[in-house]
Design a protein around this motif. Structure first.
Motif, PDB file in Angstrom:
ATOM      1  N   ASP A  68      48.568  44.768  43.326  1.00 51.49           N
ATOM      2  CA  ASP A  68      47.692  44.481  43.946  1.00 51.49           C
ATOM      3  C   ASP A  68      46.257  44.186  43.143  1.00 51.49           C
ATOM      4  OD1 ASP A  68      49.164  42.935  45.625  1.00 51.49           O
ATOM      5  OD2 ASP A  68      49.397  44.570  47.343  1.00 51.49           O
ATOM      6  N   ASP A  69      45.412  45.457  42.666  1.00 48.35           N
ATOM      7  CA  ASP A  69      44.063  45.719  42.459  1.00 48.35           C
ATOM      8  C   ASP A  69      44.182  44.730  40.707  1.00 48.35           C
ATOM      9  OD1 ASP A  69      43.972  47.654  44.334  1.00 48.35           O
ATOM     10  OD2 ASP A  69      44.919  49.232  43.191  1.00 48.35           O
ATOM     11  N   GLU A  70      45.022  44.376  40.436  1.00 48.38           N
ATOM     12  CA  GLU A  70      44.936  44.440  39.064  1.00 48.38           C
ATOM     13  C   GLU A  70      44.525  42.379  39.706  1.00 48.38           C
ATOM     14  OE1 GLU A  70      47.808  46.858  36.572  1.00 48.38           O
ATOM     15  OE2 GLU A  70      48.249  45.221  37.100  1.00 48.38           O
ATOM     16  N   ILE A  71      44.910  42.246  40.097  1.00 42.93           N
ATOM     17  CA  ILE A  71      45.140  39.893  40.813  1.00 42.93           C
ATOM     18  C   ILE A  71      43.509  40.249  41.668  1.00 42.93           C
ATOM     19  CG2 ILE A  71      46.037  38.296  42.201  1.00 42.93           C
ATOM     20  CD1 ILE A  71      48.662  40.023  42.293  1.00 42.93           C
ATOM     21  N   PHE A  72      43.488  41.690  42.453  1.00 41.91           N
ATOM     22  CA  PHE A  72      41.963  41.618  42.590  1.00 41.91           C
ATOM     23  C   PHE A  72      41.329  41.385  41.872  1.00 41.91           C
ATOM     24  CE2 PHE A  72      38.535  43.579  44.220  1.00 41.91           C
ATOM     25  CZ  PHE A  72      38.236  42.404  45.570  1.00 41.91           C
ATOM     26  N   LEU A  73      41.005  42.264  40.941  1.00 39.65           N
ATOM     27  CA  LEU A  73      40.607  42.166  39.538  1.00 39.65           C
ATOM     28  C   LEU A  73      40.188  40.687  38.487  1.00 39.65           C
ATOM     29  CD1 LEU A  73      40.895  45.449  38.094  1.00 39.65           C
ATOM     30  CD2 LEU A  73      38.341  44.467  39.033  1.00 39.65           C
ATOM     31  N   LEU A  74      41.447  40.038  38.741  1.00 36.62           N
ATOM     32  CA  LEU A  74      41.625  39.262  37.804  1.00 36.62           C
ATOM     33  C   LEU A  74      40.370  38.134  38.867  1.00 36.62           C
ATOM     34  CD1 LEU A  74      45.127  38.440  37.242  1.00 36.62           C
ATOM     35  CD2 LEU A  74      43.388  39.068  35.643  1.00 36.62           C
ATOM     36  N   TYR A  75      40.320  37.610  40.153  1.00 30.49           N
ATOM     37  CA  TYR A  75      39.405  37.137  40.794  1.00 30.49           C
ATOM     38  C   TYR A  75      38.508  37.087  40.333  1.00 30.49           C
ATOM     39  CZ  TYR A  75      43.840  35.256  43.416  1.00 30.49           C
ATOM     40  OH  TYR A  75      45.094  34.543  43.840  1.00 30.49           O
ATOM     41  N   VAL A  76      37.439  37.888  40.619  1.00 31.21           N
ATOM     42  CA  VAL A  76      36.454  39.002  40.622  1.00 31.21           C
ATOM     43  C   VAL A  76      35.617  38.254  39.274  1.00 31.21           C
ATOM     44  CG1 VAL A  76      35.296  40.853  40.483  1.00 31.21           C
ATOM     45  CG2 VAL A  76      36.861  40.699  41.948  1.00 31.21           C
ATOM     46  N   SER A  77      36.621  38.601  38.404  1.00 30.91           N
ATOM     47  CA  SER A  77      36.116  38.766  37.034  1.00 30.91           C
ATOM     48  C   SER A  77      35.856  36.417  36.759  1.00 30.91           C
ATOM     49  CB  SER A  77      37.616  39.196  35.972  1.00 30.91           C
ATOM     50  OG  SER A  77      37.652  40.463  36.575  1.00 30.91           O
ATOM     51  N   ALA A  78      37.295  36.134  37.618  1.00 32.94           N
ATOM     52  CA  ALA A  78      36.141  34.622  37.509  1.00 32.94           C
ATOM     53  C   ALA A  78      34.455  34.533  38.042  1.00 32.94           C
ATOM     54  CB  ALA A  78      37.461  34.103  38.387  1.00 32.94           C
ATOM     55  N   TRP A  79      34.530  35.552  38.811  1.00 34.91           N
ATOM     56  CA  TRP A  79      33.402  35.077  39.176  1.00 34.91           C
ATOM     57  C   TRP A  79      32.640  34.793  38.128  1.00 34.91           C
ATOM     58  CZ3 TRP A  79      32.078  31.298  42.561  1.00 34.91           C
ATOM     59  CH2 TRP A  79      33.429  31.281  43.857  1.00 34.91           C
TER      60      TRP A  79
END
Length: 254
Positions: A68-79
């Motif tokens: 879950d943390d890694e998916i969250f980081l992918l989302y944040v990195s998109a921004w």
């Protein structure tokens, strides 16, 4: 066309407020990125939202064993990965890190470990950087794997949504026509109908296989140069790209 608000299919409800705060901070930068249209398509909020949609497709259809943390980081990195274009498109990955270093709000919201990982993903999304320099792990994050996945997914943002035909039609009749090279890229993107993930394949559907070769070859190079090896080391299936031309409502494999 991309939605005005991303869905974040794979985010825990308790983190929705946090990701919305992240997007609010990032959009303050993204709204002011110099577009340099007609030579380059947008790297503004629409690009970030499109990548978030791609992340969702990937997670739905690929066994990458992401936490879950890694998916969250992918989302944040998109921004945040392209905010450095506000300084200069050249070396923008490092400019993005410079801006993040000046923004204490992001660090306070994410915490030190996640903030450090975010900066690595942002820096190493660029093919100018060597993914093999990234530590395998940082705390609880498989950092090298996440960096490789994000670089690949960023490179997958290549469909017609990136370069709308209506915008192109206006620009080619405007006072400042695009260069021949830019025209090639716009036509290449407009020709790509969709991109889908069906492990072990990234399937790209196009109207004419030849028109989009310029863009698709760049994606293939991103995968071949380090991404494939790093995914394999982390027990993630490395993708192959399959291009299919669309003709009269049925698919013919190219």
């Amino acid at each position: 066309m991309c939605p005005m608000v991303p869905h974040y299919k794979h985010i825990a409800p308790l983190r929705l407020d946090l990701i919305n705060q992240m997007s609010f901070v990032a959009e303050k930068y993204l709204r002011y990125l110099p577009r340099t249209i007609p030579d380059f398509p947008s790297h503004g909020p629409d690009h970030s939202i499109n990548i978030i949609e791609i992340i969702d497709k990937f997670v739905d259809n690929w066994d990458a064993n992401l936490s879950d943390d890694e998916i969250f980081l992918l989302y944040v990195s998109a921004w945040f990965h392209d905010i450095g274009c506000l300084i200069n498109r050249d070396n923008h990955q490092n400019h993005s890190v410079t801006i993040l270093n000046r923004n204490s709000i992001v660090q306070d919201l994410l915490g030190k470990e996640m903030y450090t990982c975010l900066k690595s993903i942002v820096k190493y999304h660029s093919s100018d950087e060597d993914l093999k320099e990234v530590p395998l792990k940082w705390g609880r994050i498989d950092l090298q794997k996440v960096c490789a996945i994000f670089r690949m997914l960023d490179a997958c943002e290549i469909t017609e949504i990136k370069c709308p035909k209506g915008v192109y039609d206006i620009m080619i009749t405007g006072e400042h026509p695009m260069s021949a090279r830019a025209d090639q890229f716009w036509r290449a993107h407009m020709n790509i109908e969709s991109i889908q993930f069906e492990c072990p394949k990234i399937k790209i559907y196009v109207e004419d296989c030849n028109i989009s070769a310029l863009v698709i070859e760049r994606l293939e190079l991103e995968i071949e140069n380090d991404v494939a090896d790093i995914l394999s080391v982390n027990n993630v299936t490395s993708p192959t790209v399959e291009v299919t031309s669309i003709d009269m409502n049925y698919f013919v494999e190219s």
